[in-house]
Write an enzyme that holds these catalytic residues in place. Structure first.
Site, mmCIF file in Angstrom:
data_model
loop_
_atom_site.group_PDB
_atom_site.id
_atom_site.type_symbol
_atom_site.label_atom_id
_atom_site.label_comp_id
_atom_site.label_asym_id
_atom_site.label_seq_id
_atom_site.Cartn_x
_atom_site.Cartn_y
_atom_site.Cartn_z
ATOM 1 N N TRP A 111 37.805 -134.332 5.774
ATOM 2 C CA TRP A 111 38.122 -133.056 5.059
ATOM 3 C C TRP A 111 38.651 -133.169 3.913
ATOM 4 O O TRP A 111 38.455 -132.088 3.524
ATOM 5 C CB TRP A 111 39.300 -132.152 6.590
ATOM 6 C CG TRP A 111 38.099 -132.416 8.017
ATOM 7 C CD1 TRP A 111 39.152 -133.061 8.740
ATOM 8 C CD2 TRP A 111 37.355 -131.167 8.221
ATOM 9 N NE1 TRP A 111 37.540 -131.762 9.916
ATOM 10 C CE2 TRP A 111 37.006 -130.967 9.204
ATOM 11 C CE3 TRP A 111 37.099 -130.250 7.022
ATOM 12 C CZ2 TRP A 111 35.974 -130.158 9.777
ATOM 13 C CZ3 TRP A 111 35.970 -129.233 7.419
ATOM 14 C CH2 TRP A 111 35.492 -129.391 8.405
ATOM 15 N N ASP A 181 47.203 -129.934 3.453
ATOM 16 C CA ASP A 181 46.218 -128.657 4.066
ATOM 17 C C ASP A 181 46.472 -129.760 5.914
ATOM 18 O O ASP A 181 46.177 -131.613 6.115
ATOM 19 C CB ASP A 181 44.887 -129.348 3.629
ATOM 20 C CG ASP A 181 43.710 -129.002 5.076
ATOM 21 O OD1 ASP A 181 44.622 -128.732 6.781
ATOM 22 O OD2 ASP A 181 42.362 -129.522 5.514
ATOM 23 N N LYS A 205 43.104 -125.896 15.564
ATOM 24 C CA LYS A 205 43.330 -127.658 16.608
ATOM 25 C C LYS A 205 44.984 -127.876 17.300
ATOM 26 O O LYS A 205 44.658 -127.931 17.891
ATOM 27 C CB LYS A 205 43.430 -129.020 15.236
ATOM 28 C CG LYS A 205 42.412 -128.411 14.427
ATOM 29 C CD LYS A 205 40.729 -129.670 14.624
ATOM 30 C CE LYS A 205 39.750 -128.965 13.727
ATOM 31 N NZ LYS A 205 39.698 -129.317 12.354
HETATM 32 C C1 PLP Z 1 38.569 -129.438 11.197
HETATM 33 C C2 PLP Z 1 39.424 -129.209 9.414
HETATM 34 C C3 PLP Z 1 39.524 -128.086 8.414
HETATM 35 C C4 PLP Z 1 37.856 -127.561 9.209
HETATM 36 O O1 PLP Z 1 38.358 -125.742 9.468
HETATM 37 P P1 PLP Z 1 37.857 -124.748 9.315
HETATM 38 O O2 PLP Z 1 38.766 -123.911 10.364
HETATM 39 O O3 PLP Z 1 36.807 -124.705 10.280
HETATM 40 O O4 PLP Z 1 37.350 -124.368 8.151
HETATM 41 C C5 PLP Z 1 39.764 -128.685 7.438
HETATM 42 N N1 PLP Z 1 40.698 -129.406 7.301
HETATM 43 C C6 PLP Z 1 40.808 -130.009 8.410
HETATM 44 C C7 PLP Z 1 42.047 -131.312 8.631
HETATM 45 C C8 PLP Z 1 40.452 -130.112 9.563
HETATM 46 O O5 PLP Z 1 41.042 -130.940 10.484
#
Ligand code: PLP
Length: 372
Positions: A111, A181, A205
């Site tokens: 990611w 993030d 998540k």
């Molecule tokens: C799943 C994930 C993403 C992608 O997120 P979207 O909402 O599908 O754009 C980005 N960063 C991390 C750490 C993730 O686990």
């Protein structure tokens, strides 16, 4: 109408990497809200985002997040669309890294690797760490990173969802804005939020369904934001409109509110949540650490994730046998991410300790049957 099934009566326990499991009491409230939110008398799917009720939902959710994270007054909390992926672009669009002082990014897994090319479209980027040759099995130590005081910001991913790697410390310098993030570990543990200039986390998540992304921004980060941004991609538009710049995902935001109430009232806060998550993770890691090597953990022990436990078996065929047996036994979502394969047990906040115990018992049993 059929009455609700409790989690123990369902056919599968959800260990998916995302969208992830949600707390049972939240699902029951959602079931009710689809038909009618009691205090409104309407289905949650048909309540106006301009209603006083929804304004109160936003305010309560902001207050809950603020109190869960001990967030100071100088932060804005936004509920945006576009997922974490849109934040990969909004961050560099807002902060415009220049060639003389590139933005600093860590490439620690799948990611973080998606965020870097998006930043490069908007400005200069220096990648401080890139473990791609070793398939992202560990995270850097402080000695392996040299942060510049001139960088406009540092960006990293606190929990690499795919590889199962998690930072157990805050990175970077206090005089350079930290941007993180936290999509896959937001509200799973205390995170020293006041040391970050911007935190983003989509809901699907750990804290809700897909469709909404929480963004927490320190006010001063926006003081030099360019004036030519599209309105929708300008954090200031959303701050001014109190997250109702256009029609927001009312349903997803409401579910996140229910999850935040559950965290506060049932769990007792993020420190308590972290203890529970630690206990869950230790159960699985203990099994991976038995010395027969039947299950091989992916991540170095010090960088293991409390949210995503990634591991391998002796061959892809054995992994398939494991996944088939797990599916038949009622464990769902255990296949590793399509980019790396293997097995991944995602044990987000809503996955209970008894559910993890069941999985560990299954794994133990499977191993003995194969070895015998
Ligand atoms: C799943 C994930 C993403 C992608 O997120 P979207 O909402 O599908 O754009 C980005 N960063 C991390 C750490 C993730 O686990």
């Amino acid at each position: 109408m059929k009455s609700h099934q409790s989690v123990n009566q369902r056919n599968s326990l959800n260990f998916s990497g995302g969208p992830g499991a949600l707390p049972e009491p939240v699902l029951q409230q959602v079931q009710q809200a689809i038909i009618e939110v009691p205090e409104v008398g309407l289905s949650i799917l048909g309540i106006s985002h301009r209603s006083d009720w929804f304004a109160a939902v936003i305010t309560e959710l902001e207050t809950n997040i603020q109190s869960l994270l001990n967030l100071p007054e100088n932060y804005h909390i936004l509920f945006l669309q576009g997922g974490a992926t849109q934040q990969f672009s909004m961050v560099p669009m807002t902060l415009r890294p220049q060639a003389v002082s590139p933005a600093e990014y860590l490439h620690t897994g799948y990611w973080s690797g998606k965020a870097i090319p998006e930043a490069m479209r908007k400005g200069a980027v220096r990648v401080l760490w890139n473990e791609v040759d070793n398939n992202f099995r560990r995270l850097p130590t402080d000695n392996e990173l040299s942060f510049s005081a001139q960088a406009p910001y540092l960006h990293y991913v606190s929990n690499e969802t795919v590889e199962g790697l998690q930072f157990h410390r805050v990175l970077g310098r206090d005089d350079v804005p930290r941007i993180c993030d936290m999509s896959s570990d937001f509200l799973s543990r205390p995170c020293e939020a006041e040391r970050f200039s911007l935190i983003y986390a989509h809901a699907q998540k750990n804290i809700g369904p897909a469709g909404v992304t929480v963004v927490i921004i320190r006010d001063e980060l926006l003081k030099n934001a360019p004036d030519d941004l599209p309105g929708f991609l300008d954090y200031r538009s959303h701050i001014q409109a109190h997250s109702i710049y256009n029609t927001p995902p009312v349903f997803a935001i409401y579910v996140v509110l229910l999850v935040s109430r559950w965290l506060i009232n049932t769990i007792g806060g993020v420190a308590r949540m972290a203890q529970i998550n630690q206990n869950k993770a230790e159960l699985i890691y203990k099994l991976l650490d038995t010395d027969n090597n039947f299950y091989q953990g992916r991540a170095d022990a010090g960088d293991r994730s409390m949210m995503n436990v990634a591991f391998n078996l002796s061959s892809p065929e054995m992994e398939q046998t494991f996944l088939n047996a797990a599916q038949a036994a009622g464990f769902s979502g255990l296949a590793g991410h399509r980019s790396i394969g293997g097995i991944r047990a995602s044990i987000y906040n809503a996955v209970t300790l008894p559910a993890v115990k069941k999985l560990v018992d299954f794994m133990d049993d499977f191993q003995h049957k194969q070895i015998r």
